[in-house]
Design an enzyme around this catalytic site. Structure first.
Site, PDB file in Angstrom:
ATOM      1  CG  ASP A 164       5.174  -3.196  -5.275  1.00 61.09           C
ATOM      2  OD1 ASP A 164       6.088  -4.331  -5.443  1.00 61.09           O
ATOM      3  OD2 ASP A 164       5.769  -2.287  -4.506  1.00 61.09           O
ATOM      4  N   GLY A 186       7.023   7.561   6.036  1.00 63.68           N
ATOM      5  CA  GLY A 186       6.310   8.209   5.050  1.00 63.68           C
ATOM      6  C   GLY A 186       7.043   9.161   4.650  1.00 63.68           C
ATOM      7  CG  ASP A 223       6.662   3.084  -7.438  1.00 67.95           C
ATOM      8  OD1 ASP A 223       6.004   4.419  -7.528  1.00 67.95           O
ATOM      9  OD2 ASP A 223       6.077   2.311  -6.613  1.00 67.95           O
ATOM     10  N   GLY A 248       0.674  -1.008  -0.138  1.00 68.14           N
ATOM     11  CA  GLY A 248      -0.143   0.110  -0.155  1.00 68.14           C
ATOM     12  C   GLY A 248       0.700   1.189  -0.013  1.00 68.14           C
ATOM     13  NE  ARG A 258       3.861   8.517  -8.065  1.00 68.10           N
ATOM     14  CZ  ARG A 258       4.578   7.477  -7.810  1.00 68.10           C
ATOM     15  NH1 ARG A 258       5.728   6.992  -8.114  1.00 68.10           N
ATOM     16  NH2 ARG A 258       3.854   6.600  -6.966  1.00 68.10           N
ATOM     17  N   GLY A 267       2.483   3.682   1.396  1.00 67.02           N
ATOM     18  CA  GLY A 267       3.169   3.895   2.796  1.00 67.02           C
ATOM     19  C   GLY A 267       3.815   5.344   3.072  1.00 67.02           C
ATOM     20  NE  ARG A 268       8.333   5.478  -0.739  1.00 63.28           N
ATOM     21  CZ  ARG A 268       9.214   5.452  -1.382  1.00 63.28           C
ATOM     22  NH1 ARG A 268      10.383   6.245  -1.233  1.00 63.28           N
ATOM     23  NH2 ARG A 268       9.331   4.451  -2.001  1.00 63.28           N
ATOM     24  CE  LYS A 312       7.806   7.808  -4.670  1.00 61.89           C
ATOM     25  NZ  LYS A 312       8.270   7.184  -5.952  1.00 61.89           N
TER      26      LYS A 312
HETATM   27  P1  AMP Z   1       9.164   0.633  -3.058  1.00 59.73           P
HETATM   28  O1  AMP Z   1      10.103  -0.597  -2.973  1.00 59.73           O
HETATM   29  O2  AMP Z   1       9.913   2.046  -2.865  1.00 59.73           O
HETATM   30  O3  AMP Z   1       8.171   0.769  -4.528  1.00 59.73           O
HETATM   31  O4  AMP Z   1       8.064   0.423  -1.901  1.00 59.73           O
HETATM   32  C1  AMP Z   1       7.620  -0.509  -1.307  1.00 59.73           C
HETATM   33  C2  AMP Z   1       6.666  -0.284  -0.327  1.00 59.73           C
HETATM   34  O5  AMP Z   1       7.292   0.255   0.889  1.00 59.73           O
HETATM   35  C3  AMP Z   1       5.576   0.570  -0.503  1.00 59.73           C
HETATM   36  O6  AMP Z   1       4.323  -0.030   0.264  1.00 59.73           O
HETATM   37  C4  AMP Z   1       5.730   1.809  -0.027  1.00 59.73           C
HETATM   38  O7  AMP Z   1       4.687   2.463   0.319  1.00 59.73           O
HETATM   39  C5  AMP Z   1       6.517   1.472   1.362  1.00 59.73           C
HETATM   40  N1  AMP Z   1       7.678   2.533   1.827  1.00 59.73           N
HETATM   41  C6  AMP Z   1       8.624   2.702   0.974  1.00 59.73           C
HETATM   42  N2  AMP Z   1       9.366   3.536   1.729  1.00 59.73           N
HETATM   43  C7  AMP Z   1       8.701   4.110   2.835  1.00 59.73           C
HETATM   44  C8  AMP Z   1       8.703   4.984   3.904  1.00 59.73           C
HETATM   45  N3  AMP Z   1       9.717   5.806   3.938  1.00 59.73           N
HETATM   46  N4  AMP Z   1       7.827   5.127   4.690  1.00 59.73           N
HETATM   47  C9  AMP Z   1       6.710   4.421   4.625  1.00 59.73           C
HETATM   48  N5  AMP Z   1       6.521   3.253   3.788  1.00 59.73           N
HETATM   49  C10 AMP Z   1       7.475   3.337   2.766  1.00 59.73           C
HETATM   50 MG    MG Z   2       6.464   1.165  -5.096  1.00 61.01          MG
END
Ligand code: AMP
Ligand code: MG
Length: 492
Positions: free
Chosen positions: A250, A124, A260, A88, A174, A90-91, A111
């Protein structure tokens, strides 16, 4: 001047389990460091109004513009092959959607705007470096003509983000055709919620694949549509030397846009096994693996849709397999078509693939710069005096000579005149890509010295990648010996 954004939010009308309503976290000192005026206009927004103090508040998350309905989207995903049933946003927080003057509906998302119910252990937040990297690379991709999310704005927050060191915090705004991912389908499929999968598929069809709605089997047509767009997309990545870096399910958009940007980078010297990401220890997402991974990801999407294809499981699987096997043809056609354009071949011949492959192998064996080799071939096609500039890119110039003879012979058999061939090749072979050492230098200037001049200049160069831009010719150069940066880190 007040900011007016004509929101028309459709995702927020979907059932509650599709997202969580959440407000961005307030930050101490919002400062707008970049607004994308052209993109604002394309969205039907007024760039003047988006440049004032109110805009800084909006783009840093302190102020919710009228009509926005902030939500964090639920999704799951396979990360490096392992399934995670809940990821989901997360940030990231979706402010809402606008229908642009071109009739296309687009998401406006912040973002790095603070924690959401999907943040798990994360803060986040986003650091300034990854925000600038995504801004530069996504805008470069758009200018290269490759489907991608865009960057509308970047704002610093005045907050400190703790990573390996303390870093300035920032928020990227974004723009995307949507934020529906393969992982969005996996989220519901993993919960056995076929009705939610159907609801999401209907939504995605209406928004991205309206033709599928009229097909005799809409869900299968939808899968075929996603397969076709992702096959095309990955072929385009390879043609400019792009490595996404984290092709988790994802991070693959249903709309067919690149999404992403984390540890992504462009190759300098051609090497199909090249990996940049520090977390990709086994080279799963190496340059040359990307088509195979895209197909693997699409198989995960197909699994989610099986229940919609047919009540008969064998029949459903047969349909999914048919759609999935179309990937290879579509990818090969797109990839080979791109290579022909890069080589200046207007006609299709059986032996074209071997000709292109031979060049690529010689480039790999001789550490030739990918972008420069093809760019200079355009000149060599018109005049063999330009051969010297190509062969100098090969450790052993004779490796180029051995190939160039065959290529010239082939060109001579085509009727196209030299000038129009050269012009066509220049449109297929960019001079400027976001070379990693340049991106890193820009980030360092911004983060260490609050100097955004280099960022602005690089962005300007990358906005016209197919033009020569004599004043900025040095931006086309590969990194100096030993100056290449081959490790990138996730944008967290
Ligand atoms: P990513 O690999 O960057 O596409 O992120 C994978 C997952 O980790 C997604 O659910 C993001 O929302 C979550 N995520 C990445 N960085 C953060 C962060 N700094 N705080 C909270 N969630 C994060
Ligand atoms: Mg991602």
């Amino acid at each position: 001047m007040t900011v007016h954004i004509p929101f028309d939010n459709s995702y927020a009308r979907l059932p509650d389990q599709f997202f969580a309503r959440v407000q961005p976290t307030r930050v101490s000192a919002p400062r707008l460091i970049k607004l994308n005026h052209d993109l604002a206009r394309q969205l039907g927004l007024d760039p003047e109004a988006l440049s004032g103090p109110e805009a800084a508040e909006i783009f840093a998350g302190n102020r919710i513009p009228e009509g926005a309905e902030p939500i964090a989207l639920a999704y799951a995903g396979h990360q490096f092959g392992g399934f995670v049933p809940q990821l989901g946003d997360g940030r990231a927080i979706l402010l809402g959607e606008v229908v642009a003057p071109d009739g296309q509906r687009r998401d406006i998302q912040l973002k790095g705007s603070g924690r959401t119910p999907f943040s798990r252990g994360g803060d986040g937040r986003a650091a300034l470096g990854p925000v600038l990297r995504e801004y530069l690379v996504s805008e470069a991709m758009a200018a290269l003509g490759i489907p991608t999310t865009r960057a509308l704005a970047a704002a610093t927050t005045g907050e400190v983000v703790e990573r390996e060191t303390s870093l300035p915090g920032a928020v990227l705004t974004r723009i995307a055709a949507s934020h529906i991912r393969i992982g969005s389908f996996q989220y519901f499929a993993a919960r056995g919620d076929v009705e939610a999968v159907r609801r999401l598929a209907d939504y995605a069809i209406a928004r991205h694949y309206p033709d599928a709605a009229a097909a005799s089997q809409p869900y299968r047509a939808f899968l075929e549509g996603v397969v076709a767009r992702q096959a095309q997309l990955v072929a385009q990545w390879l043609q400019v030397g792009f490595i996404h870096g984290v092709m988790n399910t994802d991070n693959m958009s249903i709309s067919g846009e690149t999404i992403d940007y984390g540890p992504c980078a462009f190759i300098d010297t051609y090497n199909p096994t090249q990996v940049f990401s520090s977390i990709d220890r086994h080279g799963r997402y190496a340059y040359g693996n990307q088509p195979g991974i895209a197909q693997w990801n699409l198989a995960r999407l197909a699994e989610c849709l099986l229940g919609l294809f047919s009540d008969d499981e064998d029949e459903a699987i047969a349909q999914a397999n048919e759609a999935l096997t179309s990937f290879a043809d579509r990818f090969n056609t797109a990839y080979l078509g791109g290579l022909r354009r890069k080589l200046g071949l207007a006609e299709e011949r059986e032996e074209d693939r071997a000709l292109a492959q031979d060049l690529l192998e010689r480039m790999a064996a001789n550490k030739a710069d990918f972008t420069l080799t093809f760019r200079r071939l355009g000149d060599a096609a018109a005049d063999s005096a330009a051969d010297a500039a190509v062969r100098s890119l090969f450790e052993d110039g004779a490796a180029y000579d051995g190939w160039a003879g065959r290529w010239r012979q082939r060109l001579a058999e085509e009727p196209q005149d030299a000038a129009s061939r050269r012009a066509a090749m220049r449109r297929a072979n960019p001079a400027f890509i976001p070379r990693n050492h340049r991106v890193e230098a820009v980030i360092e200037a911004a983060v260490q010295r609050e100097d955004f001049g280099p960022f602005e200049e690089l962005l300007t160069v990358l906005s016209a990648p197919y033009d020569d831009q004599a004043d900025f010719a040095h931006y086309a150069d590969p990194p100096p010996p030993g100056g290449g940066i081959y490790r990138t880190f996730c944008g967290t």
